[in-house]
Design a protein around this motif. Structure first.
Motif, PDB file in Angstrom:
ATOM      1  N   ALA A   6      27.193  34.869  18.159  1.00  0.00           N
ATOM      2  CA  ALA A   6      28.032  35.196  17.005  1.00  0.00           C
ATOM      3  C   ALA A   6      27.698  34.292  15.832  1.00  0.00           C
ATOM      4  CB  ALA A   6      29.508  35.076  17.373  1.00  0.00           C
ATOM      5  N   LYS A 176      31.768  47.682  12.915  1.00  0.00           N
ATOM      6  CA  LYS A 176      32.365  46.429  12.458  1.00  0.00           C
ATOM      7  C   LYS A 176      33.850  46.613  12.159  1.00  0.00           C
ATOM      8  CE  LYS A 176      28.537  44.384  12.985  1.00  0.00           C
ATOM      9  NZ  LYS A 176      28.397  43.438  14.112  1.00  0.00           N
ATOM     10  N   ASP A 202      35.265  41.634  14.067  1.00  0.00           N
ATOM     11  CA  ASP A 202      34.231  40.754  13.534  1.00  0.00           C
ATOM     12  C   ASP A 202      34.839  39.678  12.639  1.00  0.00           C
ATOM     13  OD1 ASP A 202      31.457  42.141  14.267  1.00  0.00           O
ATOM     14  OD2 ASP A 202      32.950  43.681  13.849  1.00  0.00           O
ATOM     15  N   ASP A 226      34.701  37.085  15.722  1.00  0.00           N
ATOM     16  CA  ASP A 226      33.432  36.413  15.460  1.00  0.00           C
ATOM     17  C   ASP A 226      33.556  35.442  14.291  1.00  0.00           C
ATOM     18  OD1 ASP A 226      32.083  37.720  17.495  1.00  0.00           O
ATOM     19  OD2 ASP A 226      31.429  39.364  16.208  1.00  0.00           O
ATOM     20  N   SER A 269      29.919  44.749   5.024  1.00  0.00           N
ATOM     21  CA  SER A 269      29.486  45.445   6.236  1.00  0.00           C
ATOM     22  C   SER A 269      28.728  46.713   5.883  1.00  0.00           C
ATOM     23  CB  SER A 269      30.718  45.815   7.078  1.00  0.00           C
ATOM     24  OG  SER A 269      30.425  46.835   8.013  1.00  0.00           O
TER      25      SER A 269
END
Length: 280
Positions: A6, A176, A202, A226, A269
């Motif tokens: 990550a 995501k 995420d 993450d 993203s």
């Protein structure tokens, strides 16, 4: 090993962009705007805009400038997560300055409806500008370009703490995901878990500015973030973020970003990967 992967992913896609930047084509950009000890999040995709909270009244000119500098003229969805001034103190100014598609607020028990000046100004601005005001409905989905924001809280009609009325959004874009929970505390977090609304994300905006009453172990176990963003003011009197929360989050990720340190923070993203940009 998963934690290491990550970290590599986020650092590999780390870079800085010019300050006046909204979103690249075919992407979802999530801007965590620095408004001191408050919250303000801008989501932009394919020309559609959602603004979640706007901070205290004193930061309204900064938020207006931030949006204007990026060419924003219309806010399709303006979300007031809950009636505290550090989240919506400047919302009347936002409504006066921009074309608003709709305003979304949580249902608040009559006993908890504030009589504060900022809230009265907010209601007056909605009426004067003719803004549709809709109560949040859990399970409803809002499209922002090809991203989908699902309302996943609040899940009760009445709370002892106004923070738990906070509208929470699970935003999915391709593979995501981003989770925004306002100031929701552990009670609301457990309700979200019980309803089965949570999954790996995420990016998670830490609840209640990193307060010890939010970002519970149970929530973090469900979302295994993450990266985490904490919106807080430098040297704030609340001690946010709490050391206990920083320690708790660090068990899941070392990718912790803070507006008091990094300034405004932007994640972008394309549905497959995430790029990080910071002001400082």
């Amino acid at each position: 090993m998963l934690l290491f992967a990550a970290i590599v992913t986020f650092l590999y896609f780390y870079n800085k962009r010019p300050r006046k930047y909204l979103a690249a084509d075919d992407t979802l950009a999530v801007h965590f705007i620095d408004v001191g000890q408050g919250d303000c999040t801008l989501l932009a995709a394919d020309g559609e805009i959602m603004l979640v909270d706007c901070g205290e009244y004193q930061y309204a000119p900064d938020v207006v400038d931030y949006l204007n500098d990026r060419g924003v003229k219309r806010i399709d969805h303006l979300v007031a997560t809950h009636p505290h001034s550090d989240h919506m103190g400047g919302m009347a100014r936002i409504i006066e300055e921009f074309d608003i598609g709709e305003v979304i607020i949580p249902h608040i028990d009559e006993k908890d409806v504030p009589t504060a000046v900022f809230f009265e100004k907010f209601l007056d601005a909605c009426e004067e500008e003719g803004c549709p005001v809709n109560e949040a409905e859990v399970g409803s989905k809002i499209h922002i370009g090809d991203a989908v924001a699902e309302i996943i809280a609040p899940n009760s009609d009445s709370y002892d703490d106004v923070n738990n009325y906070s509208i929470a959004l699970m935003v999915d874009h391709g593979r995501k995901s981003f989770l925004l929970t306002g100031d929701a505390e552990s009670l609301s977090e457990h309700e979200m878990i019980g309803k089965g609304y949570l999954h790996h994300v995420d990016v998670y905006k830490a609840g209640h500015h990193g307060s010890s009453s939010s970002s519970s172990k149970a929530l973090l176990n469900e979302i295994t973030p993450d990266a985490v963003v904490i919106s807080c003011g430098a040297g704030n009197s609340y001690g946010h973020p709490a050391d206990s929360v920083l320690k708790r989050i660090s068990e899941y990720t070392k990718n912790i970003y803070r507006t008091d340190i990094d300034g405004s923070i932007v994640f972008e993203s394309d549905g497959e990967k995430v790029r990080l940009m910071t002001e400082r």
